[in-house]
Design a protein around this motif. Sequence first.
Motif, mmCIF file in Angstrom:
data_model
loop_
_atom_site.group_PDB
_atom_site.id
_atom_site.type_symbol
_atom_site.label_atom_id
_atom_site.label_comp_id
_atom_site.label_asym_id
_atom_site.label_seq_id
_atom_site.Cartn_x
_atom_site.Cartn_y
_atom_site.Cartn_z
ATOM 1 N N GLU A 220 1.019 -1.686 0.148
ATOM 2 C CA GLU A 220 0.166 -0.207 0.060
ATOM 3 C C GLU A 220 0.872 1.318 0.180
ATOM 4 O O GLU A 220 0.696 2.001 -0.298
ATOM 5 C CB GLU A 220 -0.861 0.056 0.931
ATOM 6 N N GLY A 221 2.289 1.154 0.296
ATOM 7 C CA GLY A 221 2.909 2.823 0.546
ATOM 8 C C GLY A 221 4.304 2.585 1.345
ATOM 9 O O GLY A 221 4.203 1.243 1.558
ATOM 10 N N ILE A 222 4.960 3.431 1.090
ATOM 11 C CA ILE A 222 6.147 3.052 1.627
ATOM 12 C C ILE A 222 6.317 4.079 3.219
ATOM 13 O O ILE A 222 5.777 5.525 3.192
ATOM 14 C CB ILE A 222 7.737 3.364 1.237
ATOM 15 N N GLU A 223 6.878 3.647 5.055
ATOM 16 C CA GLU A 223 6.608 4.494 5.725
ATOM 17 C C GLU A 223 8.089 5.286 5.449
ATOM 18 O O GLU A 223 9.238 4.916 5.504
ATOM 19 C CB GLU A 223 6.942 4.599 7.000
ATOM 20 N N THR A 224 8.730 6.531 5.495
ATOM 21 C CA THR A 224 9.762 7.137 5.171
ATOM 22 C C THR A 224 10.333 8.462 5.934
ATOM 23 O O THR A 224 9.407 8.620 7.022
ATOM 24 C CB THR A 224 9.960 7.951 3.661
ATOM 25 N N SER A 225 11.600 8.633 6.199
ATOM 26 C CA SER A 225 11.582 10.555 6.784
ATOM 27 C C SER A 225 11.081 10.952 5.977
ATOM 28 O O SER A 225 11.374 11.540 7.439
ATOM 29 C CB SER A 225 13.153 10.211 6.676
ATOM 30 N N LYS A 226 10.281 10.594 6.265
ATOM 31 C CA LYS A 226 9.424 12.359 5.088
ATOM 32 C C LYS A 226 8.299 11.836 5.459
ATOM 33 O O LYS A 226 7.400 12.440 4.264
ATOM 34 C CB LYS A 226 9.804 13.142 4.027
ATOM 35 N N GLY A 227 7.788 11.101 5.930
ATOM 36 C CA GLY A 227 6.410 10.429 5.618
ATOM 37 C C GLY A 227 5.910 9.009 5.220
ATOM 38 O O GLY A 227 6.643 8.568 4.314
ATOM 39 N N PHE A 228 4.007 9.194 5.225
ATOM 40 C CA PHE A 228 3.810 7.996 4.262
ATOM 41 C C PHE A 228 3.095 9.107 3.124
ATOM 42 O O PHE A 228 3.128 9.085 2.971
ATOM 43 C CB PHE A 228 2.892 7.496 5.555
ATOM 44 N N ILE A 229 4.097 7.519 1.637
ATOM 45 C CA ILE A 229 4.346 7.760 0.224
ATOM 46 C C ILE A 229 3.240 6.490 0.205
ATOM 47 O O ILE A 229 3.494 5.158 -0.250
ATOM 48 C CB ILE A 229 4.879 7.877 -0.247
ATOM 49 N N LYS A 230 2.250 6.962 -0.673
ATOM 50 C CA LYS A 230 1.185 5.360 -1.274
ATOM 51 C C LYS A 230 1.296 5.291 -2.258
ATOM 52 O O LYS A 230 1.875 5.872 -3.113
ATOM 53 C CB LYS A 230 -0.149 6.799 -1.352
ATOM 54 N N THR A 231 1.716 4.270 -2.885
ATOM 55 C CA THR A 231 1.719 3.745 -4.565
ATOM 56 C C THR A 231 1.288 1.789 -4.059
ATOM 57 O O THR A 231 1.236 1.123 -3.071
ATOM 58 C CB THR A 231 3.035 3.415 -4.468
ATOM 59 N N LYS A 232 1.424 1.715 -5.370
ATOM 60 C CA LYS A 232 0.367 -0.184 -5.782
ATOM 61 C C LYS A 232 1.868 -0.136 -5.972
ATOM 62 O O LYS A 232 1.761 -1.709 -6.073
ATOM 63 C CB LYS A 232 -0.317 -0.210 -6.895
ATOM 64 N N LYS A 233 3.265 -0.198 -6.445
ATOM 65 C CA LYS A 233 3.935 -1.154 -6.823
ATOM 66 C C LYS A 233 5.804 -0.436 -6.391
ATOM 67 O O LYS A 233 5.728 1.096 -6.404
ATOM 68 C CB LYS A 233 4.340 -0.460 -8.818
ATOM 69 N N ILE A 234 6.724 -1.329 -6.168
ATOM 70 C CA ILE A 234 7.449 -1.212 -5.260
ATOM 71 C C ILE A 234 8.949 -1.940 -5.833
ATOM 72 O O ILE A 234 8.564 -2.863 -5.307
ATOM 73 C CB ILE A 234 7.544 -0.821 -3.424
ATOM 74 N N GLY A 235 9.765 -1.068 -6.216
ATOM 75 C CA GLY A 235 10.589 -1.604 -6.598
ATOM 76 C C GLY A 235 12.177 -1.160 -6.162
ATOM 77 O O GLY A 235 12.436 -0.212 -5.175
ATOM 78 N N VAL A 236 12.607 -2.527 -5.274
ATOM 79 C CA VAL A 236 13.201 -1.966 -4.589
ATOM 80 C C VAL A 236 14.660 -2.320 -5.176
ATOM 81 O O VAL A 236 15.078 -3.804 -5.651
ATOM 82 C CB VAL A 236 13.198 -3.360 -2.866
ATOM 83 N N VAL A 237 15.507 -1.430 -5.215
ATOM 84 C CA VAL A 237 16.794 -2.009 -5.703
ATOM 85 C C VAL A 237 17.713 -0.559 -4.784
ATOM 86 O O VAL A 237 19.046 -0.410 -5.361
ATOM 87 C CB VAL A 237 17.028 -0.860 -7.037
ATOM 88 N N ALA A 238 18.115 -2.171 -3.401
ATOM 89 C CA ALA A 238 19.030 -0.948 -2.833
ATOM 90 C C ALA A 238 20.195 -2.139 -2.324
ATOM 91 O O ALA A 238 20.753 -1.817 -1.142
ATOM 92 C CB ALA A 238 18.259 -1.720 -1.521
ATOM 93 N N ALA A 239 20.700 -2.681 -3.348
ATOM 94 C CA ALA A 239 21.866 -3.711 -3.539
ATOM 95 C C ALA A 239 21.953 -4.317 -2.501
ATOM 96 O O ALA A 239 21.307 -4.794 -1.594
ATOM 97 C CB ALA A 239 23.120 -2.208 -3.802
ATOM 98 N N GLY A 240 22.998 -3.449 -1.391
ATOM 99 C CA GLY A 240 23.967 -4.232 -0.023
ATOM 100 C C GLY A 240 23.016 -4.297 1.087
ATOM 101 O O GLY A 240 22.675 -4.690 1.749
ATOM 102 N N HIS A 241 21.832 -3.184 0.534
ATOM 103 C CA HIS A 241 20.585 -2.927 1.756
ATOM 104 C C HIS A 241 19.842 -4.136 1.987
ATOM 105 O O HIS A 241 18.552 -3.733 2.065
ATOM 106 C CB HIS A 241 20.803 -1.730 2.337
ATOM 107 N N SER A 242 19.564 -4.733 0.388
ATOM 108 C CA SER A 242 18.008 -5.867 -0.114
ATOM 109 C C SER A 242 17.563 -6.150 1.087
ATOM 110 O O SER A 242 16.269 -6.329 0.633
ATOM 111 C CB SER A 242 18.152 -6.033 -0.895
ATOM 112 N N SER A 243 18.523 -7.287 2.138
ATOM 113 C CA SER A 243 18.205 -7.213 2.853
ATOM 114 C C SER A 243 17.498 -6.514 4.260
ATOM 115 O O SER A 243 16.937 -7.175 5.037
ATOM 116 C CB SER A 243 19.045 -8.125 3.524
ATOM 117 N N VAL A 244 17.768 -5.452 4.274
ATOM 118 C CA VAL A 244 17.336 -4.370 5.550
ATOM 119 C C VAL A 244 15.585 -4.452 4.710
ATOM 120 O O VAL A 244 14.909 -4.226 5.607
ATOM 121 C CB VAL A 244 18.337 -3.175 5.539
#
Lengths: 417, 91
Positions: A220-244
């Motif tokens: 439904e979205g992501i919680e970030t340090s700049k607040g909640f952002i709504k979305t239906k699709k998330i692409g994670v490209v976080a390299a070494g931090h993918s597991s996090v």
Amino acid sequence: MKNKYSIFSLIKNALSYHENWQRAWRDPEPKKEYDVIIIGGGGHGLATAFYLAKKHYIKNIAVVEKGWIGGGNTGRNTTIIRSNYLWDASAGLYDHALKIWEGLSQELNYNVMFSQRGVMNLAHNLQDVRDLKRRTHANRLNDIDAVWLNTEEVKKFCPIINTSPNIRYPVLGGTLQRRAGTARHDAVAWGYARGADAMGVDIIQNCEVKGIKRNGDTVEGIETSKGFIKTKKIGVVAAGHSSVIANMVDIKLPLESKPLQALVSEPVKPIIDTVVMSNAVHAYVSQSDKGELVIGAGTDAYVSYTQRGSHDVVEGTLKAILELYPIFSRMKMLRQWGGIVDICPDASPIISKTHIKGLYFNCGWGTGGFKATPGSGDLFAHTIANDEPHKLNADFNINRFVSGDLVDEHGAAAVAH
Amino acid sequence: MFLINCPYCGERDQSEFSAGGEAHIVRPKQPTELSDDQWAEFLFMRKNIKGVQLERWNHSHGCRKWFNMVRDTSNDKIHAVYKMGEKPPIK
């Protein structure tokens, strides 16, 4: 593009002492909702956003980055680009990227300084010779340029290599991919950022993802340090931090994150006009346009998120470099750094859907992701837009670790992981 | 790079040791009854924690004995070392 770079724009701006260049991308605050959010503003993430906008006409995209764009592994690698992989799946993936590299500066209207100076892989023992010759044949069958060089030809192509038979690991030959080479890594991040921004993509820096909100098996979205952002699709490209990120949604990935080091020397006049890699002794070297020798060391053999790495790894690499290139014996090393690489058990990447609807992972590039940046972005964009992998990344799904269809490039990639 | 306090030999350089990955992943007791998913979980899937993690290490260039470690992977600080078979000390 709002401000096309050309010889004329260069002359025009020279007349005003280069004080009036427009900024290359905006610095927007996040909107309430996006069609797609990319987590991670490295080369792969920015390229994904670029191709989502360009080829799939999705314009309402955000790239969220916890630091600054290109500040992670994109700016920490040794900029080597090649596609001489053994297996068909890898060859398809990396050569797809190499073909995009060949026209990338024009496509982005940004000089990524792609230089096809060739990549040579050395063989130091009989098994190396067999493996590299086999790989040369496999490459040719996949329409990838590759030639085998004997010791004399290696010496002719790169005269500073010590080809004496009396060294601990003598050079018995090598392979050469002439289409391979290097590019300017920062320019790749900046070029994709500028291109994506021009098509309306919001690049949000200093915005750390704290959590992923989902309803059952749908994001439904992501919680970030700049607040909640709504979305239906998330692409994670976080390299070494993918597991996090994966741990936020209780997904376990087959990854281990380890520091990989590189170092550069003081700048000197042109001495090596190609890239030479050596798997057996783990040494690879090229020279940047500034004149620095760019040397890649190995990974530390334990999980760590500290971006520095161990001294003994650097020492081992430099020993090998010195035996192969005695001419470098009095060079001074200027800078050393580490990046956190996420390594899969089969040393091949994951570009895949997950069991959570709308959540996609592009990770596991390990020690060799930079070369794949354009292809990875293109294929990941395709996967996100269509909710189905492209045929070139179909083999690189997460389920291969269950089915056993691994793409085992460990021994076959040019440098041991 | 850091020092590791081997429970058998004392403090030595990290380069003498080999990391054995995440600790306390128990080998399946009934391997023939495992599904492919369970095998994948056992063989490949890892938490890969950024922070305090329980790990196995081997003093490979020393006494060659295995032991466990509580280490913070975000700064390489070692909180505790304990022998195989022992319960992890509370950090």
